[in-house]
Design an enzyme around this catalytic site. Structure first.
Site, PDB file in Angstrom:
ATOM      1  N   ASP A   1      -5.189   8.658   1.278  1.00 38.68           N
ATOM      2  CA  ASP A   1      -5.053   7.877   2.522  1.00 38.68           C
ATOM      3  C   ASP A   1      -6.077   8.202   3.608  1.00 38.68           C
ATOM      4  O   ASP A   1      -5.750   8.119   4.807  1.00 38.68           O
ATOM      5  CB  ASP A   1      -3.644   8.051   3.103  1.00 38.68           C
ATOM      6  CG  ASP A   1      -2.587   7.383   2.260  1.00 38.68           C
ATOM      7  OD1 ASP A   1      -2.928   6.731   1.270  1.00 38.68           O
ATOM      8  OD2 ASP A   1      -1.390   7.522   2.608  1.00 38.68           O
TER       9      ASP A   1
ATOM     10  N   LYS B   1      -1.900   2.341  -3.669  1.00 41.60           N
ATOM     11  CA  LYS B   1      -0.463   2.639  -3.681  1.00 41.60           C
ATOM     12  C   LYS B   1       0.253   1.778  -2.649  1.00 41.60           C
ATOM     13  O   LYS B   1      -0.373   1.187  -1.758  1.00 41.60           O
ATOM     14  CB  LYS B   1      -0.211   4.123  -3.433  1.00 41.60           C
ATOM     15  CG  LYS B   1      -0.535   4.645  -2.036  1.00 41.60           C
ATOM     16  CD  LYS B   1      -0.306   6.151  -2.001  1.00 41.60           C
ATOM     17  CE  LYS B   1      -0.613   6.730  -0.630  1.00 41.60           C
ATOM     18  NZ  LYS B   1       0.393   6.354   0.384  1.00 41.60           N
TER      19      LYS B   1
ATOM     20  N   CYS C   1       2.578  11.350   2.992  1.00 38.51           N
ATOM     21  CA  CYS C   1       2.075  10.813   1.718  1.00 38.51           C
ATOM     22  C   CYS C   1       1.510  11.892   0.799  1.00 38.51           C
ATOM     23  O   CYS C   1       1.674  11.814  -0.426  1.00 38.51           O
ATOM     24  CB  CYS C   1       1.042   9.727   1.983  1.00 38.51           C
ATOM     25  SG  CYS C   1       1.777   8.233   2.696  1.00 38.51           S
TER      26      CYS C   1
END
Length: 246
Positions: A47, A156, A189
């Site tokens: 991310d 994702k 995450c």
């Protein structure tokens, strides 16, 4: 030849995969020092995207201080060439949602749009991009992190990178056992993906200074404690580079 191939001819199939020579390195870590086999290790970078790190991205636009998110970018950019030179695959794991958001359950959408009237996943931003939408500037990696052609990319749609994605298949085909974790957010995450990886049987190592978060400091403290206590190990990029240098 990939790490997971047969040798084929018209008359014969050899089911033996390519032999992979072990490449052990010692790395300082907690709760114990580690020996990593670089030939069976991959880096999962989570991310590191414009919407989380950039001053014109989504989080900044809704008033979040993104300095903690941008923190690990320089350290990761510095260690990536050494990891690649050592043959360690780099997997970029990033939010990249469908334009129609058809596979996002209401619980995921609620986290980022708690009142149904805020700017949530897939909604437009002032610059015209849409929050974390696959292929958009918002979902793109920050400029400081430049992928190489051999790197792998997995989109994702949850906090964890495993549900509803090909991440596990990609890692199995790489024939890796050990995952180094970098990225954002340490306590969200990164942690969710690390826990799922550990539950699937991977060895997990969180690289502390290659991770960052916009959460309060106690969230990182709790995450590091839980990783060391319950799931795997933590190290630093300095320890990792020292191991690579030897």
């Amino acid at each position: 030849m990939s790490r997971n191939d047969w040798t084929l001819s018209p008359e014969h199939v050899d089911l033996r995969r390519p032999a992979v020579e072990p490449r052990p390195v010692e790395v300082g870590a907690l709760p114990q020092r580690l020996t990593l086999d670089l030939s069976r290790t991959a880096l999962v970078a989570v991310d590191l995207q414009n919407d989380f790190c950039h001053p014109h991205g989504w989080l900044a636009s809704i008033g979040v201080d993104v300095s903690g998110a941008a923190g690990p970018i320089g350290a990761l950019a510095a260690v990536l060439p050494e990891l690649r030179a050592a043959g360690v695959p780099v997997v970029w794991l990033t939010w990249g949602t469908r334009p129609d958001r058809a596979n996002l359950p209401p619980g995921v959408r609620h986290v980022y749009d708690p009142d149904g009237a805020s700017t949530g996943i897939g909604d437009p931003l002032p610059g015209g991009s849409r929050v974390l939408q696959l292929g958009s500037w918002s979902a793109g990696l920050v400029d400081e992190l430049v992928p190489e052609p051999a790197d792998l990319h997995v989109a994702k749609h949850r906090m964890s990178g495993f549900p509803d994605t090909p991440l596990d298949s990609v890692l199995r085909n790489l024939r890796v056992d050990t995952l180094l974790f970098a990225g954002l957010n340490t306590d969200q995450c990164v942690y969710a993906t690390l826990v799922d990886a550990a539950n699937l049987g991977y060895d997990v190592v969180l690289v502390e200074d290659l991770c960052g978060t916009t959460s309060p400091g106690f969230c990182t403290d709790a995450t590091l404690y839980n990783v060391r206590q319950c799931f795997g190990f933590t190290t630093t990029s300095a320890e990792l580079r020292a191991g690579l240098d030897t």
